[in-house]
Scaffold this motif. Structure first.
Motif, mmCIF file in Angstrom:
data_model
loop_
_atom_site.group_PDB
_atom_site.id
_atom_site.type_symbol
_atom_site.label_atom_id
_atom_site.label_comp_id
_atom_site.label_asym_id
_atom_site.label_seq_id
_atom_site.Cartn_x
_atom_site.Cartn_y
_atom_site.Cartn_z
ATOM 1 N N SER A 83 0.818 -1.223 0.000
ATOM 2 C CA SER A 83 0.000 0.000 0.000
ATOM 3 C C SER A 83 0.845 1.265 0.000
ATOM 4 C CB SER A 83 -0.901 0.059 1.242
ATOM 5 O OG SER A 83 -1.661 -1.098 1.357
ATOM 6 N N HIS A 84 1.905 1.267 0.856
ATOM 7 C CA HIS A 84 2.645 2.523 1.065
ATOM 8 C C HIS A 84 4.021 2.543 0.420
ATOM 9 C CE1 HIS A 84 -0.599 3.277 3.807
ATOM 10 N NE2 HIS A 84 -0.260 2.243 4.560
ATOM 11 N N GLY A 85 4.443 1.438 -0.211
ATOM 12 C CA GLY A 85 5.750 1.414 -0.876
ATOM 13 C C GLY A 85 6.857 0.956 0.061
ATOM 14 N N GLY A 86 8.049 0.723 -0.525
ATOM 15 C CA GLY A 86 9.193 0.211 0.230
ATOM 16 C C GLY A 86 9.503 0.963 1.508
ATOM 17 N N PRO A 87 9.545 2.336 1.471
ATOM 18 C CA PRO A 87 9.943 3.103 2.659
ATOM 19 C C PRO A 87 9.077 2.805 3.889
ATOM 20 C CG PRO A 87 10.014 4.507 0.724
ATOM 21 C CD PRO A 87 9.422 3.195 0.288
ATOM 22 N N ALA A 88 7.846 2.315 3.712
ATOM 23 C CA ALA A 88 6.979 1.997 4.852
ATOM 24 C C ALA A 88 7.632 0.962 5.762
ATOM 25 C CB ALA A 88 5.627 1.470 4.357
ATOM 26 N N MET A 89 8.484 0.120 5.182
ATOM 27 C CA MET A 89 9.167 -0.901 5.989
ATOM 28 C C MET A 89 10.681 -0.737 5.874
ATOM 29 S SD MET A 89 6.901 -3.033 7.502
ATOM 30 C CE MET A 89 7.821 -4.540 7.737
ATOM 31 N N ASN A 90 11.144 0.516 5.720
ATOM 32 C CA ASN A 90 12.572 0.797 5.566
ATOM 33 C C ASN A 90 13.204 0.089 4.383
ATOM 34 O OD1 ASN A 90 13.013 2.642 7.639
ATOM 35 N ND2 ASN A 90 13.001 0.973 9.154
ATOM 36 N N LEU A 91 12.405 -0.124 3.331
ATOM 37 C CA LEU A 91 12.945 -0.701 2.096
ATOM 38 C C LEU A 91 13.087 0.408 1.061
ATOM 39 C CD1 LEU A 91 10.836 -3.986 1.922
ATOM 40 C CD2 LEU A 91 13.200 -3.745 2.700
ATOM 41 N N SER A 92 13.677 0.067 -0.073
ATOM 42 C CA SER A 92 13.952 1.051 -1.118
ATOM 43 C C SER A 92 12.664 1.647 -1.693
ATOM 44 C CB SER A 92 14.743 0.374 -2.229
ATOM 45 O OG SER A 92 14.684 1.127 -3.405
ATOM 46 N N ALA A 93 12.743 2.934 -2.075
ATOM 47 C CA ALA A 93 11.620 3.607 -2.719
ATOM 48 C C ALA A 93 11.431 3.105 -4.155
ATOM 49 C CB ALA A 93 11.841 5.114 -2.707
ATOM 50 N N LEU A 94 12.330 2.256 -4.619
ATOM 51 C CA LEU A 94 12.131 1.628 -5.935
ATOM 52 C C LEU A 94 10.916 0.706 -5.911
ATOM 53 C CD1 LEU A 94 15.830 0.732 -6.847
ATOM 54 C CD2 LEU A 94 14.372 2.381 -8.029
ATOM 55 N N MET A 95 10.500 0.318 -4.702
ATOM 56 C CA MET A 95 9.253 -0.431 -4.547
ATOM 57 C C MET A 95 8.129 0.585 -4.426
ATOM 58 S SD MET A 95 7.227 -2.944 -4.136
ATOM 59 C CE MET A 95 5.502 -2.870 -3.657
ATOM 60 N N PRO A 96 7.292 0.720 -5.506
ATOM 61 C CA PRO A 96 6.265 1.773 -5.519
ATOM 62 C C PRO A 96 5.125 1.513 -4.531
ATOM 63 C CG PRO A 96 6.580 0.767 -7.713
ATOM 64 C CD PRO A 96 7.264 -0.110 -6.718
ATOM 65 N N ASP A 97 4.285 2.527 -4.281
ATOM 66 C CA ASP A 97 3.101 2.333 -3.428
ATOM 67 C C ASP A 97 1.864 2.124 -4.296
ATOM 68 O OD1 ASP A 97 1.681 5.380 -3.314
ATOM 69 O OD2 ASP A 97 3.826 5.312 -3.784
ATOM 70 N N TYR A 98 1.054 1.155 -3.904
ATOM 71 C CA TYR A 98 -0.123 0.789 -4.707
ATOM 72 C C TYR A 98 -1.431 1.078 -3.982
ATOM 73 C CZ TYR A 98 3.030 -1.360 -8.006
ATOM 74 O OH TYR A 98 4.010 -1.549 -8.937
ATOM 75 N N GLY A 99 -1.346 1.825 -2.860
ATOM 76 C CA GLY A 99 -2.541 2.087 -2.065
ATOM 77 C C GLY A 99 -3.646 2.793 -2.824
ATOM 78 N N SER A 100 -3.283 3.618 -3.818
ATOM 79 C CA SER A 100 -4.342 4.301 -4.563
ATOM 80 C C SER A 100 -4.655 3.600 -5.885
ATOM 81 C CB SER A 100 -3.945 5.770 -4.801
ATOM 82 O OG SER A 100 -2.647 5.841 -5.341
ATOM 83 N N THR A 101 -3.846 2.600 -6.251
ATOM 84 C CA THR A 101 -4.082 1.873 -7.513
ATOM 85 C C THR A 101 -4.907 0.618 -7.269
ATOM 86 O OG1 THR A 101 -1.837 2.532 -8.095
ATOM 87 C CG2 THR A 101 -2.896 0.946 -9.557
ATOM 88 N N LEU A 102 -4.585 -0.083 -6.182
ATOM 89 C CA LEU A 102 -5.222 -1.379 -5.923
ATOM 90 C C LEU A 102 -6.230 -1.268 -4.778
ATOM 91 C CD1 LEU A 102 -2.100 -3.753 -6.079
ATOM 92 C CD2 LEU A 102 -3.780 -3.315 -7.882
ATOM 93 N N SER A 103 -7.321 -1.989 -4.896
ATOM 94 C CA SER A 103 -8.311 -2.044 -3.807
ATOM 95 C C SER A 103 -7.748 -2.926 -2.689
ATOM 96 C CB SER A 103 -9.620 -2.638 -4.324
ATOM 97 O OG SER A 103 -9.421 -4.007 -4.634
ATOM 98 N N LYS A 104 -8.355 -2.825 -1.509
ATOM 99 C CA LYS A 104 -7.940 -3.681 -0.382
ATOM 100 C C LYS A 104 -8.089 -5.153 -0.758
ATOM 101 C CE LYS A 104 -7.775 -1.014 3.730
ATOM 102 N NZ LYS A 104 -8.520 0.275 3.579
ATOM 103 N N ALA A 105 -9.158 -5.462 -1.507
ATOM 104 C CA ALA A 105 -9.407 -6.853 -1.922
ATOM 105 C C ALA A 105 -8.315 -7.334 -2.870
ATOM 106 C CB ALA A 105 -10.780 -6.977 -2.574
#
Ligand code: HEC
Length: 243
Positions: free
Chosen positions: A194-216
């Protein structure tokens, strides 16, 4: 009186046919050659529907010491309860290949298929092949990750998609790497996705999908990651359930 002769003859034939049927339940396959190694040609790691045949046949290659295909070697397939093969045994063709259609069991999960041939000395040569059966949610997760994730997380390019994996400064893990993903809880995974790599101290190269993908959709991708995980994922809930 002459009318009895053919009748008696038929009776004798019927009895004989009955006997020979019991003596030979299936046509026996006899190897005319022996290999020294087995390899998968195609059809491993398929994603099928529970209780149904996999989309592609499983094709196994029998090779000699030089890696050349061996014709006429006997190959046998077996699997866990509920898995069936058509055929369950066959002789390799002129390319050294044997093909079988695999029907997976009724529940979603991983199915390990055992393939066996024997060498000249009668020693068994085993090979294990993994197939998967995906329920509705896992199948949805497969589609979501194919569309949004696999270009970075799958190092292999396909005719439809060129992998971006080799271009990334930080390497993501293919989703079947259980040693990485099994350490992450469902909540950790949902947070990274949902929030991308930085949410878990990972690289920002891992994008965030919270607004692209539904919870389901996110739950479905997590279910897919749990399904393909090797070594298998042990759901923590199963431990609590037995307490
Ligand atoms: C543009 C490339 C890219 C795409 C697309 C992408 N990821 Fe990632 N992902 C990364 C990178 C790079 C990392 C490694 C970050 C690190 O280790 O610091 C990563 C890490 C992760 C991790 C942590 C475990 C690991 O592999 O290290 C998860 C979970 C994850 N991604 C899930 C997803 C999901 C699910 C999708 C699709 C919805 C997705 N990613 C799409 C690049 C990508």
């Amino acid at each position: 009186m002459t009318r009895y002769v053919p009748v008696m003859g038929m009776l004798a034939l019927t009895i004989l046919a009955g006997c020979s049927h019991h003596a030979k339940p299936a046509p026996a396959l006899h190897a005319s050659a022996y290999g020294s190694a087995l390899a998968v040609s195609s059809g491993d790691k398929q994603l099928g529907t529970p209780g149904a045949p996999l989309p592609q046949p499983l094709v196994i290659e029998v090779n000699d010491d030089q890696g050349n295909g061996v014709q006429g070697a006997l190959v046998k397939f077996s699997g866990p309860a509920g898995v069936s093969f058509n055929p369950a045994a066959a002789l390799s063709d002129s390319n050294g290949e044997v093909s079988t259609n695999v029907t997976v069991g009724d529940s979603s999960g991983r199915y390990t298929v055992e393939v066996i041939t024997t060498d000249k000395k009668g020693k068994e040569i085993p090979l294990q092949v993994n197939e998967l059966a995906a329920g509705y949610q896992e199948m949805l997760g497969y589609e979501v990750q194919k569309k949004y994730c696999s270009r970075c997380h799958d190092p292999n390019s396909t005719p439809e998609q060129v992998s971006n994996y080799g271009n990334l400064a930080v390497a993501p893990h293919p989703f079947d790497r259980g040693n990485t993903f099994n350490k992450l809880s469902d909540a950790d995974l949902a947070s990274i996705i949902s929030h991308g790599g930085p949410a878990m101290n990972l690289s920002a190269l891992m994008p965030d999908y919270g607004s692209t993908l539904s919870k389901a959709d996110i739950r479905a991708v997590i279910a897919y990651i749990r399904l393909v995980s090797n070594p298998p994922f042990q759901a923590p809930g199963m431990v609590y359930a037995t307490r």
